[in-house]
Motif scaffolding. Structure first.
Motif, PDB file in Angstrom:
ATOM      1  N   GLY A 177       0.673  16.877 -13.604  1.00  0.00           N
ATOM      2  CA  GLY A 177       0.931  15.488 -13.246  1.00  0.00           C
ATOM      3  C   GLY A 177       2.219  14.935 -13.821  1.00  0.00           C
ATOM      4  O   GLY A 177       2.731  13.923 -13.355  1.00  0.00           O
ATOM      5  N   PRO A 225       5.605  14.984  -9.700  1.00  0.00           N
ATOM      6  CA  PRO A 225       6.391  13.858  -9.177  1.00  0.00           C
ATOM      7  C   PRO A 225       7.896  14.097  -9.290  1.00  0.00           C
ATOM      8  O   PRO A 225       8.659  13.659  -8.426  1.00  0.00           O
ATOM      9  CB  PRO A 225       5.946  12.680 -10.062  1.00  0.00           C
ATOM     10  CG  PRO A 225       4.569  13.066 -10.500  1.00  0.00           C
ATOM     11  CD  PRO A 225       4.655  14.540 -10.736  1.00  0.00           C
ATOM     12  N   LYS A 265       9.250  11.770 -16.413  1.00  0.00           N
ATOM     13  CA  LYS A 265       7.893  11.574 -15.900  1.00  0.00           C
ATOM     14  C   LYS A 265       6.871  11.555 -17.029  1.00  0.00           C
ATOM     15  O   LYS A 265       5.671  11.500 -16.796  1.00  0.00           O
ATOM     16  CB  LYS A 265       7.560  12.679 -14.884  1.00  0.00           C
ATOM     17  CG  LYS A 265       6.320  12.398 -14.053  1.00  0.00           C
ATOM     18  CD  LYS A 265       6.418  11.052 -13.343  1.00  0.00           C
ATOM     19  CE  LYS A 265       5.072  10.591 -12.849  1.00  0.00           C
ATOM     20  NZ  LYS A 265       4.144  10.262 -13.928  1.00  0.00           N
ATOM     21  N   SER A 275       2.557   6.755 -15.260  1.00  0.00           N
ATOM     22  CA  SER A 275       1.585   7.002 -14.196  1.00  0.00           C
ATOM     23  C   SER A 275       0.325   6.175 -14.344  1.00  0.00           C
ATOM     24  O   SER A 275      -0.238   5.696 -13.353  1.00  0.00           O
ATOM     25  CB  SER A 275       1.202   8.487 -14.177  1.00  0.00           C
ATOM     26  OG  SER A 275       2.287   9.281 -13.804  1.00  0.00           O
ATOM     27  N   ASN A 306       2.710   2.750 -11.398  1.00  0.00           N
ATOM     28  CA  ASN A 306       1.893   2.973 -10.206  1.00  0.00           C
ATOM     29  C   ASN A 306       1.030   1.787  -9.823  1.00  0.00           C
ATOM     30  O   ASN A 306       0.732   1.580  -8.645  1.00  0.00           O
ATOM     31  CB  ASN A 306       0.949   4.166 -10.426  1.00  0.00           C
ATOM     32  CG  ASN A 306       1.645   5.495 -10.338  1.00  0.00           C
ATOM     33  OD1 ASN A 306       2.741   5.593  -9.810  1.00  0.00           O
ATOM     34  ND2 ASN A 306       1.011   6.537 -10.863  1.00  0.00           N
ATOM     35  N   SER A 328       3.741   6.348  -7.147  1.00  0.00           N
ATOM     36  CA  SER A 328       4.066   7.696  -7.617  1.00  0.00           C
ATOM     37  C   SER A 328       4.731   8.515  -6.518  1.00  0.00           C
ATOM     38  O   SER A 328       4.277   8.492  -5.372  1.00  0.00           O
ATOM     39  CB  SER A 328       2.793   8.417  -8.074  1.00  0.00           C
ATOM     40  OG  SER A 328       3.101   9.662  -8.662  1.00  0.00           O
ATOM     41  N   ASN A 369      -1.507  10.876 -10.937  1.00  0.00           N
ATOM     42  CA  ASN A 369      -0.786  11.545  -9.865  1.00  0.00           C
ATOM     43  C   ASN A 369      -1.748  12.044  -8.787  1.00  0.00           C
ATOM     44  O   ASN A 369      -1.484  11.914  -7.591  1.00  0.00           O
ATOM     45  CB  ASN A 369       0.029  12.714 -10.419  1.00  0.00           C
ATOM     46  CG  ASN A 369       0.969  13.299  -9.392  1.00  0.00           C
ATOM     47  OD1 ASN A 369       1.807  12.603  -8.834  1.00  0.00           O
ATOM     48  ND2 ASN A 369       0.815  14.584  -9.117  1.00  0.00           N
ATOM     49  N   CYS A 422      -3.037   9.167  -6.618  1.00  0.00           N
ATOM     50  CA  CYS A 422      -1.984   8.646  -5.730  1.00  0.00           C
ATOM     51  C   CYS A 422      -1.766   9.582  -4.543  1.00  0.00           C
ATOM     52  O   CYS A 422      -1.450   9.123  -3.435  1.00  0.00           O
ATOM     53  CB  CYS A 422      -0.679   8.450  -6.503  1.00  0.00           C
ATOM     54  SG  CYS A 422      -0.717   7.006  -7.603  1.00  0.00           S
ATOM     55  N   GLU A 423      -1.933  10.878  -4.760  1.00  0.00           N
ATOM     56  CA  GLU A 423      -1.866  11.818  -3.640  1.00  0.00           C
ATOM     57  C   GLU A 423      -3.016  11.577  -2.673  1.00  0.00           C
ATOM     58  O   GLU A 423      -2.827  11.603  -1.447  1.00  0.00           O
ATOM     59  CB  GLU A 423      -1.882  13.256  -4.159  1.00  0.00           C
ATOM     60  CG  GLU A 423      -0.610  13.655  -4.885  1.00  0.00           C
ATOM     61  CD  GLU A 423      -0.630  15.060  -5.453  1.00  0.00           C
ATOM     62  OE1 GLU A 423       0.448  15.556  -5.825  1.00  0.00           O
ATOM     63  OE2 GLU A 423      -1.719  15.664  -5.528  1.00  0.00           O
TER      64      GLU A 423
END
Length: 358
Positions: free
Chosen positions: A13, A17, A98, A122, A143, A161, A263, A266-267
């Motif tokens: 994660g 990104p 990140k 994140s 995010n 993200s 992450n 968010c995907e």
């Protein structure tokens, strides 16, 4: 040529990104380098992208007692010296982080060398690494709308993200062939995080016979967590980790059960995948996944189950109910005001790099 250093590591994660930004950064004309730990998972992931990789000493600053708390600050100091030397050698226009503890000396070195830096948080509340880095950063991306109140007002930017574009173009048939599945049952995708989750692995395997009545199950269980006794189970396919095939697996999946790493969720939002989140327990973390999950639940994107409340019966019931009501979660995600995160972040990078040259 414009130059940028990317950094971040410790988990996937903190790396994926950055990888999502690569095509747009290349298009914008950047020469890209990466600073990570000597042998973290970020090293392999970045070298696969043909990006020059530089390893530095890194140590974890823990909130709890551990003998390594004595030695790790010296590793951070060593990493700071190494990062300063790399800044002077590579001469970047901008640094993007990140997060993860390897990023702390890199951001501090950028500040020392008068190089602007942008960091991305994140989780809903900043982690310790970013708390240390924020005063040295030019901008802080996040995010969640709720995160803005935890960040300096003049630095905070809601970006979402960055999502790898290839995730949006998977082929379900390729995944069906990979998993040797049929088309007569929906697919349930279980994700325990890049390192796996013993709790999720054990819980899912404990109810697998019941699950297989309604679903075909794809299980990403983490390195060293395969169960050989289940390798020939019809309708069940387990993987330690899924790399290039992940976009196809997502495309096949009708429902996802996942940890609540920022992450990952968010995907799921970008893919509009109905999901059940089992955040990492507050007993084993600072509680960031619980906050992430509750934010998604509040927005109507997810169903949340906390570890302490899960029984086999409750898990099966929740999976069946969420699948039956999947359209309401898909619709909520489709109607969300998602930001084009890659475009937004690269725009911030461009602006900060230009200001540096004025």
């Amino acid at each position: 040529m414009k130059k940028i250093i990317l950094t971040g590591g410790g988990t996937a994660g903190h790396v994926t990104p950055n990888i999502a930004l690569l095509p747009k950064l290349r298009e914008a004309g950047y020469d890209i380098s990466y600073i990570g730990s000597y042998n973290g998972m970020e090293k392999q992931l970045i070298e696969e992208q043909n990006i020059p990789y530089y390893g530095i000493s890194s140590g974890k600053l823990r909130r709890y007692f551990d003998l390594k708390n004595i030695s790790d600050p010296f590793k951070v100091i060593k990493g700071l010296g190494q990062s300063i030397r790399l800044m002077r050698r590579l001469k970047p226009d901008i640094v993007f982080s990140k997060g993860g503890f390897v990023s702390v000396p890199v951001i501090l070195a950028a500040k020392f060398c008068h190089i602007p830096s942008i960091i991305h948080e994140s989780d809903l509340t900043p982690g310790l690494a970013n708390k240390i880095a924020i005063p040295a950063a030019t901008k802080v991306c996040c995010n969640f709308p709720e995160t803005l109140k935890y960040l300096p007002e003049n630095k905070a930017v809601l970006t979402g993200s960055p999502i790898r574009q290839e995730l949006l173009s998977g082929d379900p048939q390729r995944a069906r062939t990979l998993c040797k599945f049929h088309s007569d049952k929906p697919a349930l995708f279980i994700i325990g995080g890049s390192s796996g989750s013993r709790f999720i692995n054990d819980t899912v395997r404990g109810v697998l016979p019941e699950l297989l009545k309604d679903f075909q199950v794809i299980h990403m269980c983490g390195k060293g967590n395969l169960d050989a006794s289940l390798s020939d189970t019809d309708g069940y396919m387990q993987f330690e980790y899924i790399g290039a095939e992940l976009n196809d697996v997502f495309a096949l999946s009708d429902l996802v059960l996942s940890r609540a790493g920022a992450n990952s969720i968010c995907e799921l939002l970008a893919l509009h995948k109905p999901n059940i989140l089992i955040p990492l327990s507050a007993n084993a973390s600072r509680g960031d996944q619980i906050l992430n999950a509750r934010s998604f639940e509040k927005q109507g994107f997810s169903v949340v189950l906390e570890e302490e409340s899960i029984t086999p019966e409750k898990l099966i019931k929740t999976i069946r109910e969420t699948f039956a009501n999947r359209k309401q979660y898909t619709d909520a995600m489709k109607n969300s005001n998602m930001i084009d995160s890659v475009e937004k972040i690269v725009s911030l990078i461009e602006d900060a790099a230009k200001r540096q040259k004025i």
